[in-house]
Design an enzyme around this catalytic site. Structure first.
Site, PDB file in Angstrom:
ATOM      1  N   GLU A 116      47.577  31.947  39.929  1.00 56.64           N
ATOM      2  CA  GLU A 116      46.983  33.150  40.527  1.00 56.64           C
ATOM      3  C   GLU A 116      46.677  32.946  42.020  1.00 56.64           C
ATOM      4  O   GLU A 116      45.857  33.658  42.592  1.00 56.64           O
ATOM      5  CB  GLU A 116      45.702  33.543  39.785  1.00 56.64           C
ATOM      6  N   HIS A 139      38.021  33.676  39.220  1.00 56.20           N
ATOM      7  CA  HIS A 139      38.620  34.466  38.140  1.00 56.20           C
ATOM      8  C   HIS A 139      38.302  33.808  36.804  1.00 56.20           C
ATOM      9  O   HIS A 139      38.371  32.579  36.680  1.00 56.20           O
ATOM     10  CB  HIS A 139      40.136  34.549  38.334  1.00 56.20           C
ATOM     11  N   HIS A 141      37.591  34.800  32.162  1.00 53.20           N
ATOM     12  CA  HIS A 141      37.824  35.702  31.025  1.00 53.20           C
ATOM     13  C   HIS A 141      36.545  35.880  30.201  1.00 53.20           C
ATOM     14  O   HIS A 141      36.503  35.485  29.035  1.00 53.20           O
ATOM     15  CB  HIS A 141      38.923  35.124  30.115  1.00 53.20           C
ATOM     16  N   GLU A 169      18.557  45.021  36.794  1.00 52.94           N
ATOM     17  CA  GLU A 169      18.946  44.279  37.998  1.00 52.94           C
ATOM     18  C   GLU A 169      20.378  44.548  38.461  1.00 52.94           C
ATOM     19  O   GLU A 169      20.746  44.163  39.568  1.00 52.94           O
ATOM     20  CB  GLU A 169      18.816  42.782  37.723  1.00 52.94           C
ATOM     21  N   HIS A 210      42.233  41.501  30.346  1.00 52.68           N
ATOM     22  CA  HIS A 210      42.487  40.133  30.813  1.00 52.68           C
ATOM     23  C   HIS A 210      41.193  39.417  31.257  1.00 52.68           C
ATOM     24  O   HIS A 210      40.882  38.359  30.727  1.00 52.68           O
ATOM     25  CB  HIS A 210      43.512  40.160  31.967  1.00 52.68           C
TER      26      HIS A 210
HETATM   27  O1  2HA Z   1      45.143  30.327  35.107  1.00 51.63           O
HETATM   28  O2  2HA Z   1      43.553  32.741  33.928  1.00 51.63           O
HETATM   29  O3  2HA Z   1      45.234  34.534  34.869  1.00 51.63           O
HETATM   30  C1  2HA Z   1      45.073  30.987  33.902  1.00 51.63           C
HETATM   31  C2  2HA Z   1      44.703  32.385  34.110  1.00 51.63           C
HETATM   32  C3  2HA Z   1      45.739  33.299  34.558  1.00 51.63           C
HETATM   33 ZN    ZN Z   2      43.295  34.852  33.709  1.00 51.85          ZN
END
Ligand code: 2HA
Ligand code: ZN
Length: 270
Positions: A116, A139, A141, A169, A210
Site C-alpha cells: 500500500e 492503515h 482492519h 468525544e 476492508h
Molecule cells: O498489507 O492491509 O491492504 C496488508 C494490507 C493491504
Molecule cells: Zn488492508
C-alpha cells in the site's frame, strides 16, 4: 553512530504496531504504517549517504522528493515487528520525483515496503498540503468500522454523523469527520489516488469492506484517532439492531464545539 533500535521514532513505531496487533486490528500481514522522519532525528542513527538498494515505486510523488520514511514491510506480520524490527521495517528516501525509493536501513531479508506504499505516499502528500505538521499515515482492519460498512449507508455525512452520535468525544477528536471510499482493489495506484483525494478533507478514510486509513502529526495521535472512531463503531454495532431511545442531538454537538473549540465539518451538523 548510535544504535538505531534505541531511537525514539523506532521505539514508538515498534510499540505502536505491537499495540495495533494487540487490538486485533492487524491479523496476519494486515495493516501498514509510515512515519516521515526528519534529518535532525535520524542523523545520530543513520548513515544517510549509504544506500543499500534502490527500489522502484511505480508512481510519482514530486512533493515528497528527498523525504525519508520509516515504513512497514510487504507481507510482514505486525506481531513479529518487535522481535525482528530490521526485517519487518525499513527506512526509505524518495528520489526521482518519488519514482525510486532508496533503502537506507532494514528489510534485511531482501523485502520491501508495504504493497500500500502508493496510498501511503499519496496520502502523505495530500495531508502535508492540509497540515504541514502531518507525519503519519496508518492503515488497519478494525473489526467494528469494517462491520459498519456492511450495514450502514456509505454516505460520508451520514456515516460521520452516526459515529459522532455514538460517543460524546467523537466530534472533538474528529470534527473533520470521516470520508468513505466504496470497495476498490487494494494495493493499486488507483486506490492510492482515491485515498489521497479523500485525505484532502478528513484525516480518516474508510475503505469499505476492508478497513481504515488515518493520518496525523505523530503515531500516538493517529492511533488515538482510529481508536476513537473504532470505539464509536463498536457502540453502533452493539445498538444498531435495537430501538434507539436516546441520542446526542445536534444542539448538544454545537455545545461540544464551543466547549472544546472545534469546528464540525461545514454543513455536517444541522
Ligand atoms: O498489507 O492491509 O491492504 C496488508 C494490507 C493491504
Ligand atoms: Zn488492508
Amino acid at each position: 553512530m548510535k544504535d538505531i533500535l534505541t531511537a525514539d521514532f523506532m521505539v514508538e513505531m515498534i510499540r505502536t504496531v505491537s499495540n495495533m496487533y494487540d487490538h486485533g486490528w492487524d491479523e496476519r500481514n494486515g495493516g501498514n504504517v509510515s512515519l516521515m522522519l526528519d534529518e535532525k532525528e535520524t542523523s545520530d542513527y543513520l548513515q544517510r549517504q549509504t544506500v543499500l538498494r534502490t527500489i522502484p515505486t511505480g508512481f510519482a510523488a514530486p512533493e515528497l522528493e528527498g523525504k525519508t520514511f520509516l515504513v512497514t514491510g510487504t507481507g510482514k506480520y505486525f506481531k513479529n515487528v518487535k522481535y525482528a524490527p530490521e526485517v519487518n521495517l525499513g527506512i526509505v528516501r524518495l528520489k526521482d520525483g518519488g519514482k525510486q525509493a532508496e533503502l537506507l536501513w532494514g528489510f534485511t531479508d531482501g523485502g520491501q515496503f508495504t504493497s500500500e506504499f502508493p496510498a501511503h505516499m499519496m496520502s502523505h502528500a495530500a495531508r502535508l498540503k492540509a497540515d504541514p505538521e502531518n507525519r503519519v499515515v496508518m492503515h488497519c482492519h478494525p473489526e467494528n468500522l469494517l462491520a459498519m460498512t456492511y450495514v450502514h449507508d456509505l454516505d460520508e455525512r451520514q456515516f460521520t454523523r452516526t459515529l459522532w452520535q455514538m460517543c460524546t468525544e467523537c466530534i472533538v477528536v474528529f470534527p473533520d469527520g470521516v470520508n468513505v471510499l466504496p470497495w476498490m482493489l487494494c494495493g493499486t495506484n488507483e486506490i492510492g489516488e482515491a485515498t489521497a483525494e479523500k485525505m484532502k478533507t478528513a484525516r480518516l478514510v474508510i475503505w469499505s469492506q476492508h478497513g481504515v486509513y488515518g493520518a496525523g502529526k505523530n503515531l500516538d495521535e493517529t492511533f488515538g484517532l482510529i481508536e476513537t472512531a473504532e470505539k464509536a463503531a463498536e457502540i453502533f454495532m452493539k445498538i444498531a439492531h435495537l430501538p434507539r431511545v436516546n441520542t446526542i442531538t445536534d444542539e448538544q454537538m454545537h455545545l461540544l464545539e464551543k466547549r472544546f473549540g472545534v469546528q464540525a465539518r461545514e454543513g455536517w451538523l444541522d
